[in-house]
Design a protein around this motif. Structure first.
Motif, PDB file in Angstrom:
ATOM      1  N   GLN A 131      46.905  22.853  64.033  1.00 56.11           N
ATOM      2  CA  GLN A 131      47.755  23.055  62.852  1.00 56.11           C
ATOM      3  C   GLN A 131      47.660  24.492  62.361  1.00 56.11           C
ATOM      4  OE1 GLN A 131      45.583  19.629  61.065  1.00 56.11           O
ATOM      5  NE2 GLN A 131      47.590  19.034  60.270  1.00 56.11           N
ATOM      6  N   LYS A 180      48.832  25.387  59.306  1.00 58.23           N
ATOM      7  CA  LYS A 180      48.444  25.221  57.913  1.00 58.23           C
ATOM      8  C   LYS A 180      48.422  23.731  57.587  1.00 58.23           C
ATOM      9  CE  LYS A 180      53.245  26.078  56.554  1.00 58.23           C
ATOM     10  NZ  LYS A 180      54.153  26.940  55.781  1.00 58.23           N
ATOM     11  N   ILE A 181      47.732  23.379  56.528  1.00 55.89           N
ATOM     12  CA  ILE A 181      47.588  21.979  56.135  1.00 55.89           C
ATOM     13  C   ILE A 181      48.079  21.833  54.704  1.00 55.89           C
ATOM     14  CG2 ILE A 181      45.948  20.086  55.768  1.00 55.89           C
ATOM     15  CD1 ILE A 181      44.138  21.589  57.863  1.00 55.89           C
ATOM     16  N   SER A 188      44.002  27.029  58.280  1.00 55.28           N
ATOM     17  CA  SER A 188      43.414  26.332  59.419  1.00 55.28           C
ATOM     18  C   SER A 188      42.725  27.354  60.306  1.00 55.28           C
ATOM     19  CB  SER A 188      44.489  25.586  60.213  1.00 55.28           C
ATOM     20  OG  SER A 188      44.006  25.173  61.469  1.00 55.28           O
ATOM     21  N   ASN A 202      38.300  24.495  55.769  1.00 51.76           N
ATOM     22  CA  ASN A 202      38.989  24.919  54.551  1.00 51.76           C
ATOM     23  C   ASN A 202      38.471  24.119  53.352  1.00 51.76           C
ATOM     24  OD1 ASN A 202      40.232  22.396  54.670  1.00 51.76           O
ATOM     25  ND2 ASN A 202      42.093  23.202  55.601  1.00 51.76           N
ATOM     26  N   SER A 252      38.651  20.442  56.320  1.00 49.41           N
ATOM     27  CA  SER A 252      39.374  20.257  57.575  1.00 49.41           C
ATOM     28  C   SER A 252      39.359  21.537  58.403  1.00 49.41           C
ATOM     29  CB  SER A 252      40.822  19.852  57.277  1.00 49.41           C
ATOM     30  OG  SER A 252      41.578  19.796  58.451  1.00 49.41           O
ATOM     31  N   GLY A 290      41.636  21.713  61.179  1.00 47.75           N
ATOM     32  CA  GLY A 290      43.008  21.887  61.634  1.00 47.75           C
ATOM     33  C   GLY A 290      43.236  21.672  63.115  1.00 47.75           C
TER      34      GLY A 290
END
Length: 501
Positions: free
Chosen positions: A326, A328-329, A338, A394, A398, A400
């Motif tokens: 990913q 970004k989350i 991420s 993060n 997570s 990512g």
């Protein structure tokens, strides 16, 4: 001539018909109706169902609510009521967990007086702060490292020490309200801080879906909660008129025990407090007991069945590969980075995590869970080239990346292993939700607001602290009720805004 149907049989027939029709329409037309359409359909069915309950049975109804009263289980309350010491300990411990050092001051501090009272109060605050740290560890640092609470964990701990779960929950609601309003002010979406607890239903803007099997947990939790109110009422020699189930439409939303209200209010304050605290105290006891049970079960499995199961798992997979990275989350209207993006690529095989060999996904998830919010080092392989990559979590904890097992092409696991895996997965999921919902229901019921147990506990515990204002006892109690009512209704409205806006 056939005998007339009893009320219970009529109700059962109405439930079967209503649930079947509602489920059929929701399944076939759910996509067209959407969430709010299904809610409107449910309300319509609830009104119609309750109307027919009123017309065809003698059960008490109120628009969409039905009260199913009975006296049949009351003998059970009497049977357990003679365990007076255990019940006193359970309810008073629950009172302390619910209202912190203030409860200890009421139960024991007033008798000590002077320095002893102050020392007991301070010791209780410190003890409860230490307990909250333990609870935080149990929930994988959910509070000390959580996005919302990590910067205020010390304040939360102090509030918990002073006023237990009641103060803790109010503080969480206040923090969430501030965050929701601040996100709206800058044009960001937010997740609701409170939402209806409806297993099996995906609610818009709510990032968690409670599985449908949690209905069983909810019903068991309500039975535990209300039964303990009844047992302690009988232990305190307060008659119980009836007990039963509360239906919203055709869905059970609660249980109730109906003690003799006049005799309850005429009883000494300490007895009243034990009765009110009994329900949430029972849920906290179930939360603790079920955690111990689950640990014992998995230790037993680990010593007996796990070696066989792990051997088959190892043969079933040829390793673990990365299948998604990913950039970004997004979570609750905010975007988080991420650290995997730009470092990991799809198709990479994960050989090690933090120096530990990786053969299966569960070895990765277990290591991340045990070192939550800490950096990890992955040793990955792409086209025969091994590389070590440091990843930093993060704010959500997570990294990512998404992984999956690589199936072994030359091995088919035996049928008994597949059945075992399905059973363990369902067992862990069921008890995980059962434990969590016990905890959440206890927290909710300690809130000092009318209709919740905490709404009756708070005035009894706190009215003496208003002595400096020279208020009559009843007026002091009403002042406390109004203060918490206005405060919590305002917080609930702010926390629920993302459900509607």
């Amino acid at each position: 001539m056939a005998a007339p149907l009893s009320d219970s049989k009529k109700l059962t027939a109405l439930l079967i018909v209503s649930i079947s029709l509602f489920a059929a329409i929701a399944i076939f037309f759910g996509g067209l109706l959407g969430f709010y359409g299904i809610v409107a359909l449910f309300l319509l069915f609830s009104i119609i169902f309750t109307y027919f309950v009123k017309k065809l049975t003698s059960f008490e109804t109120h628009t969409v609510v039905t009260l199913l009263r009975t006296r049949k289980p009351l003998w059970i309350f009497d049977r357990f009521a003679h365990h007076s010491r255990l019940l006193d300990f359970l309810t008073e411990a629950g009172l302390v967990l619910g209202f912190g050092a203030i409860a200890v001051d009421y139960l024991h501090g007033r008798k000590a007086g002077g320095m002893k009272r102050a020392a007991l109060f301070a010791f209780t605050v410190l003890f409860l702060i230490a307990l909250l740290f333990g609870i935080d560890l149990l929930f994988n640092n959910a509070f000390s490292e959580g996005v919302l609470t990590k910067n205020f964990f010390f304040i939360l701990s102090l509030v918990f020490g002073l006023m237990g779960f009641a103060g803790f929950t109010i503080a969480i609601l206040a923090m969430q309200a501030v965050q929701i309003v601040s996100q709206y002010l800058v044009g960001e979406r937010a997740c609701p801080g409170v939402a209806p607890l409806i297993p099996g239903i995906e609610i818009p803007s709510v990032p968690v879906v409670i599985p449908a099997h949690a209905w069983i947990s909810l019903i068991l939790i309500l039975i535990i909660h209300e039964a303990m109110h009844g047992i302690v009422s009988r232990k305190e020699k307060i008659p119980v008129k009836s007990t039963g189930l509360l239906l919203f439409g055709f869905i059970p939303i609660g249980g109730f025990v109906e003690p003799d209200e006049k005799k309850l209010l005429a009883a000494e304050e300490k007895k009243q407090l034990r009765v009110y605290a009994a329900g949430p105290a029972a849920n906290l006891a179930a939360f603790a007991g079920l955690n111990i049970f689950l640990v014992a079960v998995f230790l037993l499995i680990g010593a007996t069945i796990a070696p066989w199961a792990n051997e088959i798992r190892d043969k079933s997979v040829a390793g673990v590969e990365i299948v998604g990275v990913q950039e970004k989350i997004e979570f609750c209207g905010k975007t988080y980075g991420s650290s995997s993006f730009g470092q990991l690529r799809e198709g990479m095989k994960v050989n090690e995590i933090n120096g530990k060999k990786v053969q299966r996904i569960d070895q990765i998830t277990s290591e991340i869970s045990s070192t939550r919010f800490q950096p990890i080092t992955l040793t990955v392989d792409l086209n025969g080239l091994a590389e070590q990559i440091l990843l930093v979590p993060n704010e959500l904890g997570s990294f990512g990346f998404i992984v999956q097992n690589i199936p072994a092409s030359d091995f088919n696991p035996p049928q008994e292993f597949l059945l075992y895996s399905q059973f363990i997965s369902l067992f862990a999921d069921f008890f995980g939700w059962f434990i969590l919902l016990n905890f959440l229901l206890a927290l909710m019921n300690f809130l000092p607001i009318p209709t919740f147990d905490g709404g009756r506990i708070a005035p009894l515990l706190l009215h003496r602290y208003l002595g400096a204002f020279n208020l009559p006892e009843e007026k002091a109690k009403k002042t406390i009720v109004k203060f918490f009512l206005y405060t919590l209704v305002s917080l609930f409205i702010l926390n629920a805004l993302p459900l509607f806006i």
